[in-house]
Write a protein that holds these residues in place. Sequence first.
Motif, PDB file in Angstrom:
ATOM      1  N   MET A   9       0.831  -1.202   0.000  1.00 29.27           N
ATOM      2  CA  MET A   9       0.000   0.000   0.000  1.00 29.27           C
ATOM      3  C   MET A   9       0.873   1.263   0.000  1.00 29.27           C
ATOM      4  N   ILE A  10       1.904   1.283   0.828  1.00 31.39           N
ATOM      5  CA  ILE A  10       2.783   2.446   0.895  1.00 31.39           C
ATOM      6  C   ILE A  10       3.530   2.633  -0.425  1.00 31.39           C
ATOM      7  N   ILE A  11       3.990   1.529  -1.011  1.00 32.14           N
ATOM      8  CA  ILE A  11       4.679   1.615  -2.302  1.00 32.14           C
ATOM      9  C   ILE A  11       3.734   2.136  -3.378  1.00 32.14           C
ATOM     10  N   SER A  12       2.481   1.688  -3.358  1.00 29.78           N
ATOM     11  CA  SER A  12       1.506   2.173  -4.337  1.00 29.78           C
ATOM     12  C   SER A  12       1.255   3.668  -4.190  1.00 29.78           C
ATOM     13  N   ILE A  13       1.207   4.148  -2.960  1.00 27.55           N
ATOM     14  CA  ILE A  13       1.000   5.578  -2.739  1.00 27.55           C
ATOM     15  C   ILE A  13       2.194   6.378  -3.254  1.00 27.55           C
ATOM     16  N   ILE A  14       3.402   5.903  -2.979  1.00 27.42           N
ATOM     17  CA  ILE A  14       4.601   6.613  -3.434  1.00 27.42           C
ATOM     18  C   ILE A  14       4.685   6.605  -4.956  1.00 27.42           C
ATOM     19  N   VAL A  15       4.431   5.444  -5.565  1.00 28.12           N
ATOM     20  CA  VAL A  15       4.479   5.355  -7.025  1.00 28.12           C
ATOM     21  C   VAL A  15       3.383   6.223  -7.648  1.00 28.12           C
ATOM     22  N   GLY A  16       2.199   6.205  -7.074  1.00 25.74           N
ATOM     23  CA  GLY A  16       1.109   7.033  -7.588  1.00 25.74           C
ATOM     24  C   GLY A  16       1.429   8.509  -7.517  1.00 25.74           C
ATOM     25  N   THR A  17       2.031   8.932  -6.417  1.00 28.13           N
ATOM     26  CA  THR A  17       2.417  10.334  -6.281  1.00 28.13           C
ATOM     27  C   THR A  17       3.477  10.716  -7.310  1.00 28.13           C
ATOM     28  N   ALA A  18       4.467   9.839  -7.468  1.00 23.45           N
ATOM     29  CA  ALA A  18       5.523  10.123  -8.443  1.00 23.45           C
ATOM     30  C   ALA A  18       4.962  10.187  -9.866  1.00 23.45           C
ATOM     31  N   LEU A  19       4.045   9.296 -10.187  1.00 23.69           N
ATOM     32  CA  LEU A  19       3.458   9.312 -11.522  1.00 23.69           C
ATOM     33  C   LEU A  19       2.572  10.532 -11.747  1.00 23.69           C
ATOM     34  N   LEU A  20       1.842  10.952 -10.728  1.00 25.42           N
ATOM     35  CA  LEU A  20       1.016  12.153 -10.876  1.00 25.42           C
ATOM     36  C   LEU A  20       1.878  13.395 -11.043  1.00 25.42           C
ATOM     37  N   ILE A  21       2.967  13.461 -10.314  1.00 21.20           N
ATOM     38  CA  ILE A  21       3.876  14.607 -10.461  1.00 21.20           C
ATOM     39  C   ILE A  21       4.521  14.587 -11.846  1.00 21.20           C
ATOM     40  N   GLY A  22       4.828  13.387 -12.341  1.00 17.01           N
ATOM     41  CA  GLY A  22       5.458  13.256 -13.649  1.00 17.01           C
ATOM     42  C   GLY A  22       4.504  13.458 -14.815  1.00 17.01           C
ATOM     43  N   GLY A  23       3.223  13.584 -14.563  1.00 16.15           N
ATOM     44  CA  GLY A  23       2.266  13.869 -15.624  1.00 16.15           C
ATOM     45  C   GLY A  23       1.544  12.645 -16.163  1.00 16.15           C
ATOM     46  N   LYS A  24       1.771  11.484 -15.622  1.00 16.70           N
ATOM     47  CA  LYS A  24       1.083  10.265 -16.071  1.00 16.70           C
ATOM     48  C   LYS A  24      -0.174  10.074 -15.206  1.00 16.70           C
ATOM     49  N   MET A  25      -1.240  10.747 -15.580  1.00 15.28           N
ATOM     50  CA  MET A  25      -2.451  10.780 -14.771  1.00 15.28           C
ATOM     51  C   MET A  25      -3.109   9.404 -14.637  1.00 15.28           C
ATOM     52  N   MET A  30      -4.454   4.965 -11.100  1.00 17.39           N
ATOM     53  CA  MET A  30      -4.566   3.521 -10.908  1.00 17.39           C
ATOM     54  C   MET A  30      -3.768   3.056  -9.685  1.00 17.39           C
ATOM     55  N   ALA A  31      -2.596   3.642  -9.465  1.00 14.08           N
ATOM     56  CA  ALA A  31      -1.790   3.287  -8.292  1.00 14.08           C
ATOM     57  C   ALA A  31      -2.499   3.699  -7.007  1.00 14.08           C
ATOM     58  N   PHE A  32      -3.159   4.863  -7.011  1.00 12.32           N
ATOM     59  CA  PHE A  32      -3.910   5.284  -5.834  1.00 12.32           C
ATOM     60  C   PHE A  32      -5.127   4.394  -5.588  1.00 12.32           C
ATOM     61  N   VAL A  33      -5.764   3.933  -6.644  1.00 12.50           N
ATOM     62  CA  VAL A  33      -6.903   3.022  -6.497  1.00 12.50           C
ATOM     63  C   VAL A  33      -6.435   1.690  -5.905  1.00 12.50           C
ATOM     64  N   ILE A  34      -5.307   1.187  -6.368  1.00  9.96           N
ATOM     65  CA  ILE A  34      -4.751  -0.045  -5.814  1.00  9.96           C
ATOM     66  C   ILE A  34      -4.416   0.132  -4.331  1.00  9.96           C
ATOM     67  N   ALA A  35      -3.849   1.291  -3.984  1.00 13.28           N
ATOM     68  CA  ALA A  35      -3.544   1.570  -2.576  1.00 13.28           C
ATOM     69  C   ALA A  35      -4.822   1.623  -1.742  1.00 13.28           C
ATOM     70  N   GLY A  36      -5.890   2.197  -2.287  1.00 14.16           N
ATOM     71  CA  GLY A  36      -7.164   2.231  -1.568  1.00 14.16           C
ATOM     72  C   GLY A  36      -7.756   0.848  -1.371  1.00 14.16           C
TER      73      GLY A  36
END
Length: 77
Positions: A9-25, A30-36
Motif C-alpha cells: 500500500m505504501i509503495i503504491s502511494i509513493i508510485v502514484g504520487t511520483a506518476l502524478l507529479i510526472g504527468g502520467k495521470m 490507478m496506483a492510488f486506487v490499488i492503494a485504496g
Amino acid sequence: MFFLALSAMIISIIVGTALLIGGKMLFGIMAFVIAGILFLFILVYYGKRKHRKKKFDCTPDCDCGPDLDCDCGPDCD
C-alpha cells in the motif's frame, strides 16, 4: 501478511504520487486506487480476524453448570 499488504500500500502511494507529479495521470490514479483497495482489505480482513481471536479465547471456566465442568481449568473448545 499484514506487513506485506501494508508495504504494498505504501509503495503504491509513493508510485502514484511520483506518476502524478510526472504527468502520467492514468497510471497515477490507478496506483492510488490499488492503494485504496489494499487499505480496505487491511481494515476488513484484519478487523474480522481481531474479533475472531477474542471469540476463541481460552478463559478459566469456574462454573458448575449443566455440563458439570468444575475444574476451573481453561475451556478452549
